[in-house]
Write an enzyme that holds these catalytic residues in place. Sequence first.
Site, PDB file in Angstrom:
ATOM      1  N   ASP A 326       0.861  -1.182   0.000  1.00 18.79           N
ATOM      2  CA  ASP A 326       0.000   0.000   0.000  1.00 18.79           C
ATOM      3  C   ASP A 326       0.899   1.233   0.000  1.00 18.79           C
ATOM      4  O   ASP A 326       2.010   1.202   0.541  1.00 18.79           O
ATOM      5  CB  ASP A 326      -0.876   0.024   1.254  1.00 18.79           C
ATOM      6  N   ASP A 613      -4.607  -3.293   5.433  1.00 19.61           N
ATOM      7  CA  ASP A 613      -5.002  -2.825   6.763  1.00 19.61           C
ATOM      8  C   ASP A 613      -6.501  -2.884   7.003  1.00 19.61           C
ATOM      9  O   ASP A 613      -6.958  -2.794   8.132  1.00 19.61           O
ATOM     10  CB  ASP A 613      -4.495  -1.394   7.004  1.00 19.61           C
ATOM     11  N   ASP A 617      -9.325  -6.297   3.100  1.00 19.71           N
ATOM     12  CA  ASP A 617      -8.000  -6.759   2.666  1.00 19.71           C
ATOM     13  C   ASP A 617      -7.727  -8.202   3.090  1.00 19.71           C
ATOM     14  O   ASP A 617      -6.779  -8.825   2.616  1.00 19.71           O
ATOM     15  CB  ASP A 617      -6.889  -5.866   3.257  1.00 19.71           C
ATOM     16  N   ASN A 707      28.419 -36.672  20.821  1.00 12.20           N
ATOM     17  CA  ASN A 707      27.146 -36.323  20.180  1.00 12.20           C
ATOM     18  C   ASN A 707      26.414 -35.232  20.962  1.00 12.20           C
ATOM     19  O   ASN A 707      25.762 -34.368  20.382  1.00 12.20           O
ATOM     20  CB  ASN A 707      26.258 -37.575  20.079  1.00 12.20           C
ATOM     21  N   ASP A 711      28.302 -31.637  19.077  1.00 15.88           N
ATOM     22  CA  ASP A 711      27.309 -31.450  18.019  1.00 15.88           C
ATOM     23  C   ASP A 711      26.346 -30.326  18.376  1.00 15.88           C
ATOM     24  O   ASP A 711      26.163 -29.363  17.623  1.00 15.88           O
ATOM     25  CB  ASP A 711      26.489 -32.739  17.807  1.00 15.88           C
TER      26      ASP A 711
END
Length: 885
Positions: A326, A613, A617, A707, A711
């Site tokens: 807009d 708005d 819309d 792990n 990791d």
Amino acid sequence: MWFSKTQEEVLRELGVDRATGLSSEEAKARLEKYGRNKLKGKPKKSLAALFFDQLKDMLIYVLLGAALITMIIGEYVDAVIILLVVVLNAIIGVVQEYKAEKAIEALQQMTTPKALVRRDGQVKEVNSEEVVPGDIVIIDAGRYIPADLRLIDSANLQIEESALTGESVPSDKDAEAIFDDPKTGIGDRSNMAFMSTLATYGRGEGVVVATAMDTEIGKIAKILDEDNEEMTPLQKRLDELGRILGFIAIGICVLIFVISLFQKRDLFEMFLTAISLAVAAIPEGLAAIVAIVLALGVQRMSKINAIVKKLPAVETLGSVNIICSDKTGTLTQNKMTVVKYYTLNNLKDVPAEGSNFSASQDEAELIKTFVLCSDATYENGQGTGDPTEVALVVLGNRYNLEKNELNSKHQRVAEKPFDSDRKLMSTLNVEGNGYRVHTKGAIDNILKISTHALVNGKRVPLTEEMKANYLKSADEMSDNALRVLGAAYKDTDSMISPEEMEKDLTVIGFVGMIDPPRLEVKDSIRVAKMAGITPVMITGDHKNTAVAIAKELGIADSIDQSITGAEIDQLSDEEFSKKINSLRVFARVSPEHKVKIVRAFKAQGNIVSMTGDGVNDAPSLKYADIGVAMGITGTDVSKGASDMILTDDNFTTIVHAIEEGRNIYNNIKKSVIFLLSCNLGEVITIFASILFFWPVPLMPTQILWINLITDTLPAIALGVDPGDSDIMKKKPRNPKESFFAKGAGLRAIIGGVLIGALTLLAFFFGLREHGYTLGSENIPEEVLIYARTMSFVVLAASQLFYSLTMRNPVKSIFRIGLFSNKYLIGAIVVGIFLQLMVISVPFLAGAFNLHNLSLNDWGIVILLALIPLAANEIIKIFMRKTERD
């Protein structure tokens, strides 16, 4: 029953004055008495429940089984370590889920619908949860009703009540109505408004008679929390990837176990190895890491005035290549100022400064109509209401036609609110012994419903020549980027219906006003274009006005790139779709045209962001890939239909949000590729050693430790990386693009193979130092512990160092800044410190079957650990060279 009582009875019973509303102190007291105006949901999970949810995983069950077996056979240290890993993994999961939940709660709080209430004699906007019985609520089109109300005023008010009645057609409301029958149905109570219904037309006022669970919606609703844990498309893809990798890993583990049987290895040790490898190979942390990265990213975006309501929107943002925006308030400052006015053959400038100006009779009538046909206010330098109407009220003040004075002399008795299709608004005001209709709106629409013109104080028939003069002058104003607004009137002896107001009017003239572009928008449009994004302007203004501002902002180059709503209507959907990519300005369009614009852009394969708005819309916001609602001027309906809300209504924020969205997606991709590389390295290490009948380089507990530590921490740190400064110099990402496109998959394999091979190499060096090789038999336990320590350090350190090179697929770590991601540096430092602790502290070293290394071997393992980092940096050099060529 409130609907059977008069307005006076209701106000008296609730102890509230209609004119002033509740006092702040009384509202606070009632809030404590009645509680927040919020429907009760199912209770949130406790931290303990969240913790046990983390354990509901097949692999965790297997690990717990392994821990039980180790305890039965007396391996208590291994059992404790396995249980610690399970508990730590669950704690990390709880922390991540809790943070994500808090982030979502914060977003919900920020997007709570607002309500206009009269308190202390003033109209205030408050969160709907703070509304209390007795509050006077002001209703206008586009707002949700915050509680059950007994209406005390209504003007053409219509409310959509399908949530309660099932009727899709809005109900007409009448504040004066009274119903004696206690069995009057909800749909027939025209003097009531109910919580969670939607005002679609007109305006009104009501007094709150029930809140929260005492409302009609509270009585009938089976309360269920909304499912906010819906997985994003990215999470679904990663979940699917995790399952595939899981099946592969389990297959490998079964194969390892079978091979071990033939090789007559220690079956219990191989059982634990297989389980720990399965846990290491399956990236079960992926979904949690993606969730936390998305949640943190969304919180970060809220700080730049972009509230993302739906997590999938973050992914989609990175692919947007069309921004439909807009004009008013988003591209411009939303500070309208009248600079010119026109009555027939009389064009005048409004002085830039000053007041107490005089006006001719026609000019005074023009300004009077504009002021009376306005709902805005302007007092003490502050305006409330629509910026266009505020500008008109300011114009009246400057010409000594003040709104309050005019309103007292010419009381409004009826109105026909503004409608985006008509582009008109009309009021009926007292005028002497009769009434006068005051109408304002688009000048071309005014001329269509006018039969006369006001010329030198007299009504004369409106000729085609006069119409041409009006339109010519209006076009000239539009060419100078001015917004044109016309005014007309009609005198009547008696009250007339809204349907009769806009017929046989007398046109007075029009004004030209300007809303200057936002200063920062021009640069944002340049950035967007550089990023392969096409900005498009959508406005209800005249084509010439729109094109003039579009040229100034750099959106359009010529008027050939513009089209009006009327011209759109003349094209078929197919013709419009073919033409759409060459258009940059859509002028004189209604909200209904927005849906057609979005459809046409999407039909050409574009990913579209649309701003809005108003109530109307909502369809275009829902249909767009990213619906963006205005936080300041937007209605609750538009906010509800959107994926993202701009708290500052600024186009620049959309561009910043797209940049943030691109970086978030890239950060998730970095984390995933890093995790897969690490997991692949662990799988290769174990599988190769089993396949070639070598000693296993890593114990199950060591794999679980790596792990968990090396990791997870770097993966999360990569997820909050500051991002690429050149991200907006690249084209948008194709949403269909594979997660492993552009060599990402190949590099994950290269990284994994290198990490695995170097871990085996470190194990080989550790054995050789004591006179053994990988194929040796009867290797002493102490030698195995030493060699495993070397492979343990290389596997952990290589993953930690490798995370540095994962920050950018092309740029070197020195160009992006070695220390620019402090979280990653912190994760690496913490990871190395923990590795040293496990090796150096006797109690921990004994638990993990590790041994301190000689200074020479520390040099070897560090050197080996740096190779994956160096290799990836070398690959980047060739990639940069290829890009330049």
